[in-house]
Design an enzyme around this catalytic site. Sequence first.
Site, short mmCIF file in Angstrom:
data_model
loop_
_atom_site.label_atom_id
_atom_site.label_comp_id
_atom_site.label_asym_id
_atom_site.label_seq_id
_atom_site.Cartn_x
_atom_site.Cartn_y
_atom_site.Cartn_z
N CYS A 168 0.83 -1.21 0.00
CA CYS A 168 0.00 0.00 0.00
C CYS A 168 0.87 1.26 0.00
O CYS A 168 0.48 2.30 -0.54
CB CYS A 168 -0.94 0.01 1.19
SG CYS A 168 -0.13 -0.14 2.80
N HIS A 209 -1.29 1.56 7.51
CA HIS A 209 -1.84 1.38 6.16
C HIS A 209 -1.83 2.72 5.43
O HIS A 209 -2.12 3.76 6.03
CB HIS A 209 -3.27 0.85 6.24
CG HIS A 209 -3.89 0.63 4.89
ND1 HIS A 209 -3.39 -0.27 3.96
CD2 HIS A 209 -4.99 1.20 4.31
CE1 HIS A 209 -4.13 -0.25 2.88
NE2 HIS A 209 -5.10 0.64 3.05
#
Length: 937
Positions: free
Chosen positions: A335, A869
């Site tokens: 990510c 994230h």
Amino acid sequence: MAEVSMCNSNGAAELSPEEERVLIRDIALAAGANSKEGDEFFLITQRWWQHWIEYVNLDQQNSTNEGSSVLNNHSDSVSSSKRPAGIDNSDLIYDSASHDDNISVEIHDSLLEGRDYVLLPQDVWNQLHSWYGGGPPLARKVISSGLSQTELAVEVYPLRLQLLVMPKGDRSTIRISKKETIGELHRRSFEIFNLNAEQVCIWDYYGHQKHALMNDMDKTLDDANIQMDQDILVEVLSNVNGTALSGHMCSVNNNGSAKKEATSILLEPSKSTLSIAGGFPASKGASRSCSSEISQARNMTLTYRELDNAYGISCVSTRGSYGGLTGLQNLGNTCFMNSAIQCLVHTPEFAKYFREDYHREINWQNPFGMVGELALAFGDLLRKLWAPGRAPIAPRPFKAKLARFAPQFSGYSQHDSQELLAFLLDGLHEDLNRVKQKPYIKSRDADGRPDEEVADEYWANHIARNNSIIVDVCQGQYKSTLVCPICNKVSVTFDPFMYLSLPLQSATTRSMTLTILTSDSTTSPFPCTVSVPKHGWCRDLIQAVSIACSLKTHEELKLAEVRNHQFHRFLDDPCLPLSSIKDDDRIAAYKISKSSKNSLLLRLIHRCRPQETGSNGLSSQWNAFGVPLIASIPYEDSITRGDIQREVQKILLPWFGGDNLIQDTDGDICADYVTDSPKTNGCPSKTLSLKFSLQMADKSNELIDLSAKEGKSIRVATSSAPAVVYVDWSRDLIEKCSAKYFENLPEVFRYGPVSKKARTEPLSLYTCLEAFLREEPLVPEDMWYCPQCKERRQASKKLDLWRLPEVLVIHLKRFSYSRSMKHKLETFVNFPIRDFDLTNYVGNKNSTQRQLYELYALTNHYGGMGSGHYTAHIKLLEENKWYNFDDSHISLINEDDVKSAAAYVLFYRRARSNDNVLTSNGALPIPIEPKSEPFQT
């Protein structure tokens, strides 16, 4: 009793674990050395492989199997003392009952090599299968890959295609390698549906739209840009003579549709996120010369241009009316890469540049670049992301290229999105540098010339060596003013920048905790917290501590960093910047008598033997412990060993809680200490002897025993160098000592839970910018050579913005690094979305134009350090709407949702009065209705 020989399923006698290990190793090494395109590799479950590795390494638990890949420790791994049962790959595959009979065994979509499975050469698989049996066998082919097609990879996930027959409406799913030809696709289609070749046209039917007639039988599916899980239209012609051209080709209009359409049945395409190729590390021709690699990269240009024109349009295939809303599959903690890439590909200047013929600007010879391969890989990925209507793309080829040139980003660990951005911008610049031969240019000193003249000269020198699309778009210039702290010499330079890293701490002061220790046995060690200038010097810290501990006129302070119970460094340079002292450092401040000509400075290091091996239960090795000390001993003509012994005893008296010292009949020091121990060494009862074993290191680092011949004099060096004395403790003395003296010193600043007020109190982006531009001392590794002092100095530095780029990238420094850990600041930064005015921060006052910027993209980091994230918020300028890019998932968001405490890297673009941004097909923006619900690309 007769010895029984065990046999395997084939009746052959079993080998010993060591024999199995050696045989498999030899087979694997031979297979790896002779791998070629077309070879077969087999997937085997990591769990079984781990069990077998442990089984064959019973006698070599600390060795590494030479023929195996890197293995992970699994919490559910079975005991290694037992021979594995048959191979069981069931955890890699779907239930076969859920698939059609004509589809081979399907593996799970999200398997990772090294975590879920291991790839074994065919000969290794055959040997293991002959010993253990089981399965099912999961064979995969070796294919050529990479931009130069000279690297080998195992195609773990071949293309899965949906074949749709019109007008009949039949459908079938097939697996086929991306290296197979269009001719092979035709053959298999005719065989599955029992069709005549002369009656059929096969189309690239991505998104249920006809994009290209697949009639080049020698072209591979990879070159035809066929994607995973897309539809292929098998069109049966109702009138062969009326619709056929050149044998069995159909006429195509400019919009990609056939002149004579047959009735179609639209079916929903699959949503699978399979990868295309696995990670076989073998490289074909790894010893190629640089010139050969350049030549092959040049030859790739034709392939890319052929791909651009594959559908009869300029640049890249559009496959629909709108682009830019394509996600990137998460390959496993990628990510950080996906968010950064989305911001770059949605930078309008880059989107336009890489969708045109950028190949002519690739610098194939630049020794600082990547032979053009990084630029080619990025350009190819950008074009795929801007082709409308595509399913999420798995950026495996790009990640593989990234790992080749930047090994720090290899594997599947989480990385810093900003660090990746910095590498990409710099790497793309060097690959696209228009300067083929960088000239050597020596910078001239300002010599009192106007700043405008000097700045233009510096920039011209920079452009003479660095000229690329990255420089055009992202590079600016700031004025750097250095001031020598000794002679106040001022030096001015004008340096380029690619992005700005802004601090989030707005405070101008810093709290620092030190431990105060005295050498006169009157006071126990105690912590002391002082406030000092955030960008101050060591002299500021010494002054603050002197006031806090009431330092007397005849005393002085010695500051030292303590690490592993020893002196790591002494902070005796008053011009040492406080920024060199990290928050997790441990600092001790020693109050001692001022040094004189006839005084010896002692550095005391405590040692003990751990209770471990040895005939007496003790180890022969000495280990440092406790807090090291400093003492100053005055002397006349000489100093004896006994003088040092008694000085050490006086210093350590507070460690035992004694109220006064008692001299025994032998002249030793005893502490008036309440104890039930019997009389020791002539000391009165209720007392404890403080006699230590002392070793002093001389100038040749030889140890002198100070416990023997105490009356013997020691030669004192004429220099002011301190003497290192090792204080060796017995277990009895350690047990009698107060435990608090063995504790580690406190950290300079201890991180605790962030208060609610700190989390919610906003910090202006302007404040962060001012903190970045404020004068502060350089860190020790950035020392500056002062031309007046003729020495390197840790000068103070002040920055001013001078030349601003078209795109301003701002990195918010949320992560604070230390040797032991990495901290994250959850500070909410209030950043403007539009009208970010930098006019007052630009030092070049000759420019009368207002410096206004608008936000168009940013990356976000959510969560903590180990489980964070990354996402991206991006404004599509064609629509004037904001979207959240979360790997493959894209959703429409409100502008109010753009700001959050997770904002990490901001992308600002110079404001323009009229932005006519072209869409992917070259048309002006087409308004579309907003989507009320998130959608999956």
